[in-house]
Design a protein around this motif. Structure first.
Motif, PDB file in Angstrom:
ATOM      1  N   PHE A   1       0.681  -1.389  -0.089  1.00  0.00           N
ATOM      2  CA  PHE A   1      -0.202  -0.118   0.083  1.00  0.00           C
ATOM      3  C   PHE A   1       0.913   1.303  -0.101  1.00  0.00           C
ATOM      4  N   SER A   2       1.929   1.134   0.549  1.00  0.00           N
ATOM      5  CA  SER A   2       2.951   2.248   0.602  1.00  0.00           C
ATOM      6  C   SER A   2       3.795   2.595  -0.663  1.00  0.00           C
ATOM      7  N   THR A   3       4.143   1.576  -1.237  1.00  0.00           N
ATOM      8  CA  THR A   3       5.204   1.576  -2.236  1.00  0.00           C
ATOM      9  C   THR A   3       4.735   0.912  -3.432  1.00  0.00           C
ATOM     10  N   VAL A   4       4.305  -0.134  -3.217  1.00  0.00           N
ATOM     11  CA  VAL A   4       3.857  -0.998  -4.608  1.00  0.00           C
ATOM     12  C   VAL A   4       2.768  -0.072  -5.679  1.00  0.00           C
ATOM     13  N   LEU A   5       1.489   0.042  -4.887  1.00  0.00           N
ATOM     14  CA  LEU A   5       0.536   0.335  -5.617  1.00  0.00           C
ATOM     15  C   LEU A   5       0.923   1.994  -5.881  1.00  0.00           C
ATOM     16  N   PRO A   6       1.338   2.956  -5.190  1.00  0.00           N
ATOM     17  CA  PRO A   6       1.487   4.108  -5.593  1.00  0.00           C
ATOM     18  C   PRO A   6       2.443   4.262  -6.857  1.00  0.00           C
ATOM     19  N   THR A   7       3.345   3.331  -6.851  1.00  0.00           N
ATOM     20  CA  THR A   7       4.328   3.201  -8.141  1.00  0.00           C
ATOM     21  C   THR A   7       3.767   3.017  -9.421  1.00  0.00           C
ATOM     22  N   LEU A   8       2.822   2.007  -9.370  1.00  0.00           N
ATOM     23  CA  LEU A   8       2.322   1.598 -10.323  1.00  0.00           C
ATOM     24  C   LEU A   8       0.837   2.118 -10.885  1.00  0.00           C
ATOM     25  N   VAL A   9       0.039   2.687 -10.121  1.00  0.00           N
ATOM     26  CA  VAL A   9      -1.207   3.241 -10.215  1.00  0.00           C
ATOM     27  C   VAL A   9      -1.617   4.067 -11.571  1.00  0.00           C
ATOM     28  N   ASN A  10      -0.414   4.864 -11.532  1.00  0.00           N
ATOM     29  CA  ASN A  10      -0.558   5.993 -12.698  1.00  0.00           C
ATOM     30  C   ASN A  10       0.164   5.583 -14.003  1.00  0.00           C
ATOM     31  N   LYS A  11       0.796   4.445 -13.999  1.00  0.00           N
ATOM     32  CA  LYS A  11       1.737   3.939 -15.144  1.00  0.00           C
ATOM     33  C   LYS A  11       0.643   3.368 -16.206  1.00  0.00           C
ATOM     34  N   GLN A  12       1.041   3.559 -17.671  1.00  0.00           N
ATOM     35  CA  GLN A  12       0.273   3.086 -18.725  1.00  0.00           C
ATOM     36  C   GLN A  12       1.160   2.167 -19.560  1.00  0.00           C
ATOM     37  N   GLY A  13       0.583   1.470 -20.292  1.00  0.00           N
ATOM     38  CA  GLY A  13       1.533   0.953 -21.477  1.00  0.00           C
ATOM     39  C   GLY A  13       2.993   0.224 -21.388  1.00  0.00           C
ATOM     40  N   ALA A  14       3.775   0.452 -21.825  1.00  0.00           N
ATOM     41  CA  ALA A  14       5.064  -0.364 -21.654  1.00  0.00           C
ATOM     42  C   ALA A  14       5.677   0.272 -20.524  1.00  0.00           C
ATOM     43  N   ASN A  15       5.403   1.574 -20.102  1.00  0.00           N
ATOM     44  CA  ASN A  15       5.844   1.985 -18.656  1.00  0.00           C
ATOM     45  C   ASN A  15       5.298   1.394 -17.550  1.00  0.00           C
ATOM     46  N   LEU A  16       4.170   0.839 -17.783  1.00  0.00           N
ATOM     47  CA  LEU A  16       3.442   0.042 -16.777  1.00  0.00           C
ATOM     48  C   LEU A  16       4.125  -1.476 -16.491  1.00  0.00           C
ATOM     49  N   LEU A  17       4.382  -1.828 -17.615  1.00  0.00           N
ATOM     50  CA  LEU A  17       5.028  -3.286 -17.693  1.00  0.00           C
ATOM     51  C   LEU A  17       6.323  -3.204 -17.137  1.00  0.00           C
ATOM     52  N   ARG A  18       7.194  -1.938 -17.639  1.00  0.00           N
ATOM     53  CA  ARG A  18       8.470  -1.885 -17.039  1.00  0.00           C
ATOM     54  C   ARG A  18       8.638  -1.819 -15.512  1.00  0.00           C
ATOM     55  N   GLU A  19       7.709  -0.941 -14.976  1.00  0.00           N
ATOM     56  CA  GLU A  19       7.735  -0.858 -13.690  1.00  0.00           C
ATOM     57  C   GLU A  19       7.285  -2.133 -13.098  1.00  0.00           C
ATOM     58  N   PHE A  20       6.266  -2.633 -13.454  1.00  0.00           N
ATOM     59  CA  PHE A  20       5.676  -3.826 -12.749  1.00  0.00           C
ATOM     60  C   PHE A  20       6.734  -5.097 -12.729  1.00  0.00           C
ATOM     61  N   VAL A  21       7.627  -5.086 -13.752  1.00  0.00           N
ATOM     62  CA  VAL A  21       8.530  -6.316 -13.754  1.00  0.00           C
ATOM     63  C   VAL A  21       9.560  -5.915 -12.489  1.00  0.00           C
TER      64      VAL A  21
END
Length: 360
Positions: free
Chosen positions: A72-92
């Protein structure tokens, strides 16, 4: 050196310190070089001295809470606003860091896994908690967006754009990895959606090609598409997916429109294959050969082979001759082609190769 008697409050403070160190990993800091033995002993002494299950259960819940707080403090805030390839990259990156953090926490609380949890079969293992927390709180929430981003990359490559195939493979490997742990098969869900999109894509292409291309051009494009889809699947998809994709492409480009393709050929005044080199390569695929036979007819194939035979000399590559022989061997009335293919099977020295003799 930690004493054997550790008051519960003091022990919890020590474990809070351990959790803070582990959380640094998921926040992007380099992995801290620290020993987990001190914290392992702390958990051990707390569980053995405070022998009640209630106290030990507090440590068990502390492990779960530490994972949830990190999410809740780190993972979701990092990913929530990402889209497309940027989302995939951050997710990995996040998934890799999360697993490393969870591995350290499992080491700190190892006593629970070894002695406490086996006595309470209703409790999930520490590793199981790590997976289920990420799956339920992160992966399920982002799943639709991850699929959309992955399919966008695949479609971009299909249209000729350059994409990060390694990134895509890493994401789909995570789908498989999370699916392997007591959950729904997320990769199969992704695969089903992808195959549906492929069906629509090639169904539209088939209609366009039948309208604007000759039958010969159509077959050539089919062969090219099949090869490209195989290459694409081998780069970043599960091995079983390749077979399914090829089946879908063949169905929409060949099986479903076979009658229309034959009618188109019959309506054409000309349309015979003249590119012999492509012809030889295409005929390595028995399935496509059968389509060529339907489209052009055996008589036309025979005429072309007769003409091609006259051009064959000792300088021709034995590989090209072999392709022609293999093609003719699959023709239903192959007896008609025996004399032609027999001469084509000769190598530059006028001798049959062992490979050709085996064919006959």
């Amino acid at each position: 050196m930690i004493l054997k008697y550790i008051p519960l409050d003091e022990g919890m403070m020590i474990m809070d310190e351990a959790i803070v160190k582990a959380k640094k990993i998921i926040e992007g800091y380099p992995e801290t070089k620290f020993s987990g033995e001190e914290y392992q002993r702390c958990v051990y002494f707390m569980c053995t001295y405070h022998s009640s299950n209630e106290k030990t259960m507090q440590l068990y819940e502390k492990f779960r809470n530490s994972l949830e707080e990190s999410i809740f403090s780190t993972v979701l805030p990092t990913l929530v606003n990402k889209q497309g390839a940027n989302l995939l990259r951050e997710f990995v990156v996040i998934w890799s860091n999360y697993k490393l953090m969870a591995r350290w926490l499992c080491r700190f609380f190892e006593y629970l896994d070894r002695f406490f949890i086996p006595q309470h079969i209703e409790l999930e293992s520490l590793n199981g908690i790590s997976f289920s927390c990420f799956r339920d709180l992160v992966f399920k929430k982002l799943y639709c967006r991850l699929i959309e981003a992955a399919l966008t990359l695949i479609n971009q490559e299909r249209e000729g754009q350059q994409i990060d195939c390694v990134l895509l493979k890493n994401v789909l490997d995570i789908f498989v990895e999370i699916s392997d742990y007591k959950g729904a098969n997320y990769y199969e869900d992704f695969e089903r959606i992808m195959l549906t999109e492929i069906s629509g894509y090639y169904s539209r292409l088939a209609s366009e090609w039948l309208l604007y291309d000759s039958s010969a051009e159509y077959v050539q494009k089919v062969f090219w598409c099949l090869n490209r889809e195989k290459q694409r699947a081998r780069q970043y998809l599960h091995p079983d997916t390749e077979i399914k994709i090829v089946q879908v492409v063949r169905y929409h480009l060949l099986d479903q429109i076979a009658n229309k393709l034959m009618e188109k050929r019959q309506a054409e005044n000309s349309g015979m294959v003249t590119d012999y080199q492509w012809y030889c390569n295409a005929c390595e695929c028995t399935y496509l050969l059968q389509v060529l036979l339907v489209v052009f007819g055996e008589a036309i194939l025979l005429d072309h082979l007769v003409g091609l035979e006259l051009e064959v000399s000792g300088s021709w590559s034995i590989i090209i001759r072999r392709n022609i022989v293999e093609m003719c061997w699959h023709v239903p009335s192959r007896g008609k082609f025996f004399n032609i293919t027999r001469r084509m099977a000769l190598d530059a020295n006028g001798k049959f190769s062992t490979y050709m003799l085996n064919l006959f």
